[in-house]
Design an enzyme around this catalytic site. Structure first.
Site, PDB file in Angstrom:
ATOM      1  N   HIS A 131       0.879  -1.169   0.000  1.00  0.00           N
ATOM      2  CA  HIS A 131       0.000   0.000   0.000  1.00  0.00           C
ATOM      3  C   HIS A 131       0.923   1.228   0.000  1.00  0.00           C
ATOM      4  O   HIS A 131       0.921   2.033   0.917  1.00  0.00           O
ATOM      5  CB  HIS A 131      -0.947  -0.024   1.203  1.00  0.00           C
ATOM      6  CG  HIS A 131      -2.176   0.819   1.049  1.00  0.00           C
ATOM      7  ND1 HIS A 131      -3.446   0.343   1.248  1.00  0.00           N
ATOM      8  CD2 HIS A 131      -2.335   2.120   0.714  1.00  0.00           C
ATOM      9  CE1 HIS A 131      -4.332   1.313   1.060  1.00  0.00           C
ATOM     10  NE2 HIS A 131      -3.670   2.416   0.741  1.00  0.00           N
ATOM     11  N   GLU A 176      -4.315  -0.433  -5.360  1.00  0.00           N
ATOM     12  CA  GLU A 176      -4.446   0.644  -6.348  1.00  0.00           C
ATOM     13  C   GLU A 176      -3.159   0.917  -7.116  1.00  0.00           C
ATOM     14  O   GLU A 176      -2.559   1.992  -6.988  1.00  0.00           O
ATOM     15  CB  GLU A 176      -4.928   1.931  -5.665  1.00  0.00           C
ATOM     16  CG  GLU A 176      -6.239   1.792  -4.931  1.00  0.00           C
ATOM     17  CD  GLU A 176      -6.797   3.135  -4.435  1.00  0.00           C
ATOM     18  OE1 GLU A 176      -6.097   4.145  -4.537  1.00  0.00           O
ATOM     19  OE2 GLU A 176      -7.933   3.155  -3.960  1.00  0.00           O
ATOM     20  N   ASN A 314     -11.840  -0.598  -4.876  1.00  0.00           N
ATOM     21  CA  ASN A 314     -12.017   0.578  -4.026  1.00  0.00           C
ATOM     22  C   ASN A 314     -12.882   1.571  -4.782  1.00  0.00           C
ATOM     23  O   ASN A 314     -12.604   1.881  -5.940  1.00  0.00           O
ATOM     24  CB  ASN A 314     -10.664   1.236  -3.710  1.00  0.00           C
ATOM     25  CG  ASN A 314      -9.796   0.354  -2.828  1.00  0.00           C
ATOM     26  OD1 ASN A 314     -10.255  -0.682  -2.341  1.00  0.00           O
ATOM     27  ND2 ASN A 314      -8.565   0.759  -2.619  1.00  0.00           N
TER      28      ASN A 314
HETATM   29  C1  FCB Z   1      -7.513   5.429  -1.516  1.00  0.00           C
HETATM   30  C2  FCB Z   1      -6.322   4.860  -0.785  1.00  0.00           C
HETATM   31  C3  FCB Z   1      -6.432   4.945   0.701  1.00  0.00           C
HETATM   32  C4  FCB Z   1      -7.082   6.219   1.173  1.00  0.00           C
HETATM   33  C5  FCB Z   1      -8.346   6.478   0.412  1.00  0.00           C
HETATM   34  C6  FCB Z   1      -9.078   7.732   0.841  1.00  0.00           C
HETATM   35  O1  FCB Z   1      -7.134   5.808  -2.791  1.00  0.00           O
HETATM   36  O2  FCB Z   1      -6.134   3.508  -1.135  1.00  0.00           O
HETATM   37  O3  FCB Z   1      -5.159   4.747   1.235  1.00  0.00           O
HETATM   38  O4  FCB Z   1      -6.196   7.258   1.112  1.00  0.00           O
HETATM   39  O5  FCB Z   1      -8.087   6.561  -0.956  1.00  0.00           O
END
Ligand code: FCB
Length: 468
Positions: A131, A176, A314
């Site tokens: 992450h 991501e 996400n």
């Molecule tokens: C995502 C990220 C996470 C957080 C959210 C708001 O893009 O994965 O770490 O910052 O946004």
């Protein structure tokens, strides 16, 4: 409004499939603090946050909410909330300080302690391997645009599988990768802050390749091709978390519909299609002849297509686009009419059902889906007595998104879980501590945690005593 459009029957969490996983999510650099403890190495986010002008107010993750020391209290908050899973991330520089070679047993110990505590309180341990905190030493050697970083990631991942395999119930390789590649190496908004499109797409390819090699290492270790094949033997499933986008055309004009389709190329198809055995989308590189397409070597696409067990998504909002022939890619984003959160992001719950349906169809139902992050930032404040935090906007946001997810389930999407971002307010990357995403309020001065109204709302939803 949406509530009025739906049937008036009661909708509750019981309508999600049996075994539906309710969870909360967070990430190492955003919550752990303790950046200099127990042999942790430096990551690109330590460097970026210390570079003047990169993070609002010069904030860093040095202390954050100190979860490294306070995890028992946070796990207790999770148990009282009633969630069955915690999605956290492993800090690569904690367990392999220089990003290659020697592993740091004290780093692994932390994630063992955290998982043990989760299990003690009956919560599944859902680990993300990456992450965004790349060891600085690897960035010094060229970072993700360098092919070798893919293999360093696979080596690190194999170390985690070996050391933490008995502790983790579900693995996610990357969080991501679009953000790591594009925000990190093309737009420069995230660490390490480079601004080169070619570096961005090379980084994207190596991220996807590295996770393919990592999944192969995992299969070799567990001796199965998928988690399902393990039969009676319990093998933790392994997947990935993407922030794909399926933009909505602003009008029904065919040009805008075509623009929305093109908008999905680099944000969505680039990161999804090769995992399904399809090629990278070519339209973008045709539009930007000066840009280097990703450096694909023989065998890479097969590696990237290594089967996984689930796909994590996400979702925060649905963008809206129109045709824009003045841009080479042929589209541009426009503001929508929706109300916005403290991030300035529109509140678009219906977009979540559309997104889930789009992805489910696009992958031909190949992998079960999880919402691995969903939530919103709001300008939360404690009540004058310091005991409560009223966040009606977040309660509404969550309720409408849960309901939109249920719509998709009812239409046949195999959605198996939902992780709210985030358990507790934390370091929001380049925005530092200025945005509060938690369902628990963090007082950064004294580390007090105060559950917000949305925490109590989610508790009732999970237990089935509150409607969606
Ligand atoms: C995502 C990220 C996470 C957080 C959210 C708001 O893009 O994965 O770490 O910052 O946004």
């Amino acid at each position: 409004m949406k509530g009025q459009q739906r049937s008036p029957q009661r909708r509750s969490s019981a309508e999600f499939p049996t075994g539906f996983l309710w969870g909360v999510a967070a990430a190492s650099y955003q919550v752990e603090g303790a950046v200099n403890e127990d042999g942790r190495g430096q990551s690109i986010w330590d460097t970026f946050a210390r570079t003047p002008g990169k993070v609002r107010h010069g904030h860093t993750g040095d202390t954050s909410v100190d979860q490294y020391h306070r995890y028992p209290e946070d796990v207790t908050l999770m148990r009282e909330l009633g969630v069955s899973a915690y999605r956290y991330s492993i800090a690569w520089p904690r367990v392999q300080p220089d990003g290659s070679g020697i592993f740091n047993p004290k780093g692994f110990d932390y994630y063992k302690r955290l998982s043990d505590e989760l299990h003690r309180q009956n919560i599944k341990s859902v680990a993300t391997l990456y992450h965004w905190d790349l060891p600085q030493a690897l960035e010094d050697a060229g970072g993700w645009p360098q092919r070798d970083t893919a293999y360093r990631f696979a080596e690190y991942a194999a170390g985690c599988f070996a050391e933490l395999g008995d502790h983790v119930d579900m693995w996610t390789t990357l969080n991501e990768p679009w953000c790591s590649a594009v925000l990190g190496y093309d737009l420069g908004e995230h660490a390490p802050g480079h601004t080169s499109k070619s570096k961005g797409w090379a980084a994207g390819h190596h991220l996807m390749l590295g996770r393919g090699v990592a999944v192969q290492a995992y299969r070799a270790l567990t001796g199965t091709a998928t988690a399902e094949q393990a039969g009676a033997r319990v093998v933790a499933p392994i997947g990935i978390t993407h922030n794909l986008e399926t933009p909505r055309p602003a009008t029904r004009h065919p040009e805008d519909i075509a623009a929305a389709d093109r908008a999905a190329d680099m944000r969505t198809r680039f990161f999804l299609d090769p995992m399904l055995g399809r090629p990278y989308p070519q339209r973008h590189f045709a539009a930007y002849p000066e840009e280097m397409p990703p450096p694909v070597l023989d065998g890479d696409m097969e590696t990237i297509a290594t089967p996984i067990d689930f796909l994590g998504l996400n979702y925060y909002f649905e963008p809206v686009v129109v045709t824009a022939p003045e841009y080479p890619e042929g589209f541009r984003a426009v503001n929508s009419y929706h109300e916005t959160t403290d991030m300035g992001w529109p509140v678009t719950p219906l977009g979540l059902s559309r997104h889930l349906r789009w992805v489910w169809n696009h992958i031909d139902g190949r992998y079960p889906l999880y919402i691995t992050e969903n939530g919103c930032a709001m300008p939360d404040e404690l009540t004058p007595d310091g005991l409560r935090c009223h966040d009606p906007g977040r309660v509404r946001y969550l309720r409408d998104h849960f309901s939109a997810a249920l719509d998709a389930v009812e239409e046949g999407v195999d959605l198996r879980g939902y992780f709210v971002w985030s358990l507790i307010d934390n370091f929001e990357w380049s925005l530092g501590y200025t945005k509060r995403f938690g369902i628990v309020y963090a007082d950064y001065v004294n580390q007090r945690r105060v559950p917000k109204d949305s925490y109590y709302y989610l508790r009732e939803v999970i237990s089935g005593t509150e409607d969606l």
